[in-house]
Design an enzyme around this catalytic site. Structure first.
Site, PDB file in Angstrom:
ATOM      1  N   TYR A 185      35.810 -42.131 -39.202  1.00  0.00           N
ATOM      2  CA  TYR A 185      35.039 -41.369 -38.205  1.00  0.00           C
ATOM      3  C   TYR A 185      35.457 -41.762 -36.781  1.00  0.00           C
ATOM      4  CZ  TYR A 185      32.709 -39.765 -42.326  1.00  0.00           C
ATOM      5  OH  TYR A 185      32.485 -39.199 -43.552  1.00  0.00           O
ATOM      6  N   THR A 224      24.899 -41.537 -47.019  1.00  0.00           N
ATOM      7  CA  THR A 224      24.500 -40.197 -46.627  1.00  0.00           C
ATOM      8  C   THR A 224      23.828 -39.519 -47.819  1.00  0.00           C
ATOM      9  OG1 THR A 224      26.228 -40.087 -44.995  1.00  0.00           O
ATOM     10  CG2 THR A 224      25.546 -37.986 -45.944  1.00  0.00           C
TER      11      THR A 224
END
Ligand SMILES: Cc1cc2nc3c(=O)[nH]c(=O)nc-3n(C[C@H](O)[C@H](O)[C@H](O)COP(=O)(O)O)c2cc1C
Length: 372
Positions: free
Chosen positions: A174, A29
């Site tokens: 996640y 990210t």
């Protein structure tokens, strides 16, 4: 002949996608996409600088639904409007020589409320986020099925944008992992309960992705899956749970499974053989049935070679490729001594690191090594 020749053997995956060498850029990210999820110029420059060496680049995770966004500046794969700008990213990576793979993702309980429509953060069951800052509600069965479909739709967009594959983000706490974990999944419907039912969501996502590939890809297109092998809390995922997940994934004809670890040599805590490196146990369990990617705190050529001695065919580098965009070229040219393994305070522009990622790096002590 060089001792590093092993790193430069091409590999052809089950789908027919071929990577020219064994080094993968780990998904990272970068907080640098445009606010609407489209790809930014800073992001393109960052990948262009890093795609000349690795056989394959896995991009930052891209959210598959609006309510799956977990980071500011996260790239989106959630609407057809994303496709045009995603094409630029695929081309940038491919023109520099690497295969281009998008990591597809839903953040679940880890999404900050302000990034999700109406602050309506969702997970497998009602739960707080890991840092306790957000309270997530349980998805209904119908909503769960919609998210499964969204992974398929995101895959179609990745295909249309010209990429070489997708990596399903089933790791790092996640949503997919939240469904597999007995800690965050306390459901009693078809999506939770027994180990088998906790597998239902991850496997349904794989099926939706594979279906999209069968339907829309007119060229070799790979599907990988990333998982975290253990959770620190109880009840949580143990090594034995991970072996069960691996067995189920191996029936799905995946191109690879990517084992997410902060340290490649980290040792098992619960299940399997506690005290023995997780990766060694996973390699043994898988026994060549699917190619594995190993990762975690590997920086030098010799560290990568040593990791490959476990028989892991592919190694991903994350932080090291942020700090040394030309790692692979330098190893190839016999310049391993010129590889940078720590950042300097004035490195941002020279290393083509987007401003928002640099800000995160310098404000998170201990995350990246800094030279004095
Ligand atoms: C800046 C940064 C962003 C990351 N973002 C992701 C991500 O989007 N998806 C993911 O699966 N892992 C992500 N990770 C984890 C890395 O892929 C990798 O597993 C981890 O950093 C350990 O490898 P390394 O020591 O080579 O960096 C990220 C790591 C870093 C440093």
């Amino acid at each position: 002949m060089s001792k590093y020749d092993k790193l430069f053997e091409p590999i052809t995956f089950k789908s027919g996608v071929r990577a020219e060498n064994r080094i993968v850029m780990a998904p990272m990210t970068h907080y640098s996409s445009n606010d609407d999820g489209t790809i930014s110029d800073a992001e393109l420059r960052y990948y262009a600088e890093r795609a000349k060496g690795p056989g394959m680049v896995v991009t930052a995770c891209a959210n598959v639904t609006e309510n799956g966004k977990a980071f500011t500046g996260q790239p989106g794969a959630h609407t057809d409007e994303m496709v045009e700008s995603m094409k630029k990213l695929a081309q940038t990576i491919q023109q520099n020589g690497a295969k281009a793979v998008v990591q597809i993702h839903h953040g679940g309980r880890e999404c900050p409320a302000e990034l999700v429509p109406g602050g309506d953060v969702v997970s497998a069951s009602e739960t707080d986020s890991s840092d306790g800052s957000v309270h997530a509600r349980a998805l209904t069965g119908e909503e769960t099925a919609e998210i499964v479909k969204a992974f398929g739709e995101a895959t179609r967009r990745v295909i249309e944008a010209g990429f070489d594959g997708v990596e399903i983000h089933g790791a790092n706490g996640y949503l997919i992992q939240q469904f597999f974990s007995p800690y965050t999944n306390r459901r009693e419907d078809e999506w939770g309960g027994s180990l088998e039912k906790r597998l239902a969501f991850p496997l349904a996502v794989v099926d939706a992705v594979k279906k999209a590939v069968a339907e829309y890809a007119d060229r070799p297109f790979l599907v990988g899956y990333r998982l975290s092998p253990e959770e620190p809390y109880e009840p949580g995922i143990t090594m034995d749970d991970t072996f069960a997940l691996l067995d189920a994934l191996m029936e799905k004809e995946l191109d690879y499974v990517h084992i997410s670890l902060q340290h490649f040599w980290s040792k098992a805590r619960r299940g399997g053989e506690p005290g023995r490196p997780r990766m060694e146990q996973i390699v043994e369990h898988v026994a060549g049935r699917v190619p594995l990617i190993g990762v975690g705190s590997l920086h030098t050529g010799d560290e990568v070679l040593k990791a490959m001695e476990t028989d892991v065919p592919l190694i991903a580098l994350g932080r090291e490729l942020v700090m040394e965009p030309h790692w692979v070229e330098k190893i190839k040219a016999g310049q391993e001594d010129a590889i940078q393994t720590a950042l300097r305070k004035d490195d941002r522009e020279r290393l083509v690191i987007p401003e928002p990622l640099w800000k995160m790096i310098i404000s998170t002590p201990g995350w990246f090594p800094f030279a004095e």
